[in-house]
Write a protein that holds these residues in place. Structure first.
Motif, PDB file in Angstrom:
ATOM      1  N   TYR A   1       0.694  -1.206   0.164  1.00 52.26           N
ATOM      2  CA  TYR A   1      -0.218   0.088   0.045  1.00 52.26           C
ATOM      3  C   TYR A   1       0.891   1.398  -0.043  1.00 52.26           C
ATOM      4  O   TYR A   1       0.640   2.201  -0.840  1.00 52.26           O
ATOM      5  CB  TYR A   1      -1.008  -0.135   1.268  1.00 52.26           C
ATOM      6  N   LEU A   2       1.832   1.143   1.130  1.00 53.31           N
ATOM      7  CA  LEU A   2       2.662   2.695   1.013  1.00 53.31           C
ATOM      8  C   LEU A   2       3.590   2.911  -0.225  1.00 53.31           C
ATOM      9  O   LEU A   2       3.593   3.797  -0.670  1.00 53.31           O
ATOM     10  CB  LEU A   2       3.521   2.215   2.441  1.00 53.31           C
ATOM     11  N   VAL A   3       4.228   1.780  -0.813  1.00 52.80           N
ATOM     12  CA  VAL A   3       5.306   2.124  -1.940  1.00 52.80           C
ATOM     13  C   VAL A   3       4.225   2.720  -3.014  1.00 52.80           C
ATOM     14  O   VAL A   3       4.565   3.554  -3.876  1.00 52.80           O
ATOM     15  CB  VAL A   3       5.837   0.926  -2.289  1.00 52.80           C
TER      16      VAL A   3
ATOM     17  N   TYR B   1       4.112   7.195  14.932  1.00 51.43           N
ATOM     18  CA  TYR B   1       4.194   7.075  13.376  1.00 51.43           C
ATOM     19  C   TYR B   1       3.192   6.039  12.766  1.00 51.43           C
ATOM     20  O   TYR B   1       2.318   6.268  12.076  1.00 51.43           O
ATOM     21  CB  TYR B   1       5.733   6.724  12.892  1.00 51.43           C
ATOM     22  N   VAL B   2       3.274   4.768  13.493  1.00 53.95           N
ATOM     23  CA  VAL B   2       2.461   3.726  13.280  1.00 53.95           C
ATOM     24  C   VAL B   2       0.916   4.196  13.342  1.00 53.95           C
ATOM     25  O   VAL B   2       0.158   3.754  12.385  1.00 53.95           O
ATOM     26  CB  VAL B   2       2.946   2.531  13.697  1.00 53.95           C
TER      27      VAL B   2
ATOM     28  N   GLU C   1      -4.519   7.234   8.718  1.00 52.24           N
ATOM     29  CA  GLU C   1      -4.765   7.271   7.367  1.00 52.24           C
ATOM     30  C   GLU C   1      -5.569   6.237   6.769  1.00 52.24           C
ATOM     31  O   GLU C   1      -6.295   6.356   5.609  1.00 52.24           O
ATOM     32  CB  GLU C   1      -3.475   7.459   6.517  1.00 52.24           C
ATOM     33  N   LEU C   2      -5.414   4.908   7.089  1.00 52.24           N
ATOM     34  CA  LEU C   2      -6.200   3.995   6.652  1.00 52.24           C
ATOM     35  C   LEU C   2      -7.516   3.423   7.204  1.00 52.24           C
ATOM     36  O   LEU C   2      -8.484   2.725   6.852  1.00 52.24           O
ATOM     37  CB  LEU C   2      -5.504   2.487   6.953  1.00 52.24           C
TER      38      LEU C   2
ATOM     39  N   ALA D   1      -9.110  -2.885   6.307  1.00 54.23           N
ATOM     40  CA  ALA D   1      -8.287  -1.839   5.906  1.00 54.23           C
ATOM     41  C   ALA D   1      -7.018  -1.885   5.116  1.00 54.23           C
ATOM     42  O   ALA D   1      -7.085  -1.145   4.069  1.00 54.23           O
ATOM     43  CB  ALA D   1      -7.857  -0.889   7.319  1.00 54.23           C
ATOM     44  N   LEU D   2      -6.299  -2.785   5.586  1.00 54.24           N
ATOM     45  CA  LEU D   2      -5.165  -3.047   4.512  1.00 54.24           C
ATOM     46  C   LEU D   2      -5.267  -3.868   3.172  1.00 54.24           C
ATOM     47  O   LEU D   2      -4.797  -3.342   2.222  1.00 54.24           O
ATOM     48  CB  LEU D   2      -3.901  -3.973   5.367  1.00 54.24           C
ATOM     49  N   TYR D   3      -6.390  -4.578   3.396  1.00 54.20           N
ATOM     50  CA  TYR D   3      -6.742  -5.190   2.041  1.00 54.20           C
ATOM     51  C   TYR D   3      -7.388  -4.044   0.828  1.00 54.20           C
ATOM     52  O   TYR D   3      -7.096  -4.116  -0.231  1.00 54.20           O
ATOM     53  CB  TYR D   3      -7.476  -6.416   2.386  1.00 54.20           C
ATOM     54  N   GLU D   4      -8.410  -3.344   1.630  1.00 60.36           N
ATOM     55  CA  GLU D   4      -9.067  -2.393   0.822  1.00 60.36           C
ATOM     56  C   GLU D   4      -8.219  -1.208   0.293  1.00 60.36           C
ATOM     57  O   GLU D   4      -8.112  -0.879  -1.053  1.00 60.36           O
ATOM     58  CB  GLU D   4     -10.014  -1.683   1.711  1.00 60.36           C
TER      59      GLU D   4
END
Ligand code: FAD
Length: 372
Positions: free
Chosen positions: A22-24, A83-84, A90-91, A116-119
């Protein structure tokens, strides 16, 4: 004409792989194409098991002594829990922190974190291929090949052996590239003991547990065939067969103070759960002085650690000496190694997921910066 994009292959759709992907893509949307390979039929199955389904995703008390290595501490010194938390915000994940500093999604559901990560990956059009176990990688002319797929960058985010069928494929692949493998064993797990504990099964005590110069205060749960509980889980990171685990059942008193506090067998018997008192007295041949010594040093000889299927983490893995602080391999350019497959393990309380996220954050930023 479309610009040729940088192709990034990610092995493992778990904590570090999903966050990295997601981030990259978010950092370099017009430059990269991301493809995740996941051997299970769904991504993130282990995330769902974390924190008893609640996902203890980080901890407000980060600092020295929580990881096995300096490398782990260096990584978390760059990416702290704030940070985390912001990345998760944001997610769409609000978090809450309990009294011990453990950070959870507000929903107290690991499903929210995985969704959230998957979407986020789907929304950025990252490709996810499930039921695909990567069995081999070829590296030719600075390109990585997984069957018919070719990549400029390869990300090893395949996790450890805990909670899996003990598959070391990725370890084998990485060692083929020259990376050293630090001997592994299950961690954050219960311990089978040579000394019989069946009569104590189900009893919980508070103790100071010491093993090989490491000390942990907390709950010990006696099981049919050994020891469990949070203090034992923590100690298990440092245990091997044949070691002796020492329990101090009254660590706030020294032996002399205990001799005064417990002047007779009646007091002794009322100080501990009945079966624990009985076991100690049997070991002491009913001698109160000896029993007092045992209170301070209740010994259990280790038969073996629980199996990987019943452990939370793998201790050991790819030697961090072979990896830069950017998580890039020192031996193979553009190969990054994230999360638990590295020889980095943390104590209970959200530290292992924190390392997985932190390694994903650093690697994604490093790659995206390099592509600018
Ligand atoms: C029961 C349990 C509870 C836990 N609770 C917590 C907790 O509350 N807090 C905490 O901080 N940590 C917890 N952990 C540890 C935490 O889950 C891991 O440290 C973390 O998930 C590691 O992230 P990772 O990305 O390195 O690996 P993983 O999240 O394990 O992801 C690796 C992925 O790679 C896939 N994969 C592996 N090999 C291949 C291959 N050859 N081809 C394709 N795909 C492959 C796997 O199927 C998996 O989906 C827990 C672990 C367990 C087992």
């Amino acid at each position: 004409m479309d610009k040729i994009k940088t192709k990034i292959g990610v092995i493992g759709g778990g904590a570090s792989g999903l966050l990295f992907s997601y981030l990259v893509k978010k950092l370099a949307p017009s430059t990269v194409e991301v493809c995740i390979f996941e051997k299970n039929d769904k991504v993130g199955k282990k995330i769902l098991a974390t924190g008893n389904g609640k996902c203890n995703l980080s901890n407000a008390n980060l600092g020295a002594g929580l990881y096995n290595s300096r490398f782990g501490e260096d990584i978390i010194s760059k990416i702290d829990e704030k940070y985390v938390k912001n990345v998760f915000l944001e997610l769409g994940i609000i978090t809450k922190t309990d009294k011990k500093g453990r950070i959870y999604p507000y929903s107290l559901s690991a499903n929210s974190v995985l969704d959230a990560l998957y979407e986020a990956n789907l929304n950025l059009n990252n490709k996810i291929i499930t039921n695909y176990e990567v069995k081999d990688i070829k590296y030719e002319n600075k390109m990585f090949y997984i069957d018919e797929f070719a990549f400029d960058y390869l990300i090893m985010a395949c996790g450890g052996k805990a909670n899996t069928k003990n598959n070391n494929l990725i370890g084998e692949i990485l060692t083929k590239f020259g990376h050293k493998w630090v001997a592994d064993h299950p961690g954050l797990c219960s311990i089978e003991t040579v000394d019989a504990t069946a009569s104590l099964n189900g009893i919980k005590v508070k103790a100071n547990v010491s093993i090989n110069n490491h000390n942990f205060d907390g709950e010990v749960l006696f099981k049919n065939n050994g020891l469990s509980g949070i203090a034992i889980f923590e100690a298990s990171r440092y245990v091997k067969s044949g070691d002796i685990i020492h329990l101090d059942l009254m660590s706030e008193y020294d032996e002399a103070a205990l001799a005064k506090l417990i002047p007779d067998l009646k007091t002794f018997n009322h100080t501990f759960p009945k079966m624990v008192a009985k076991d100690i007295l049997a070991r002491a041949n009913n001698d109160l002085n000896k029993a007092i010594k045992i209170i301070k040093d209740y010994k259990f000889s280790v038969k073996k650690l629980a199996s990987y299927e019943n452990a939370q983490i793998m201790v050991g893995g790819i030697d961090t000496d072979d990896v830069k602080n950017s998580l890039e391999s020192k031996l193979v350019p553009n190969l990054y190694i994230l999360g638990e497959v590295l020889n980095v393990d943390g104590t209970c309380g959200g530290y292992n997921l924190h390392f997985a996220w932190a390694s994903a954050i650093i690697a994604s930023k490093n790659i995206a910066d390099g592509l600018k």
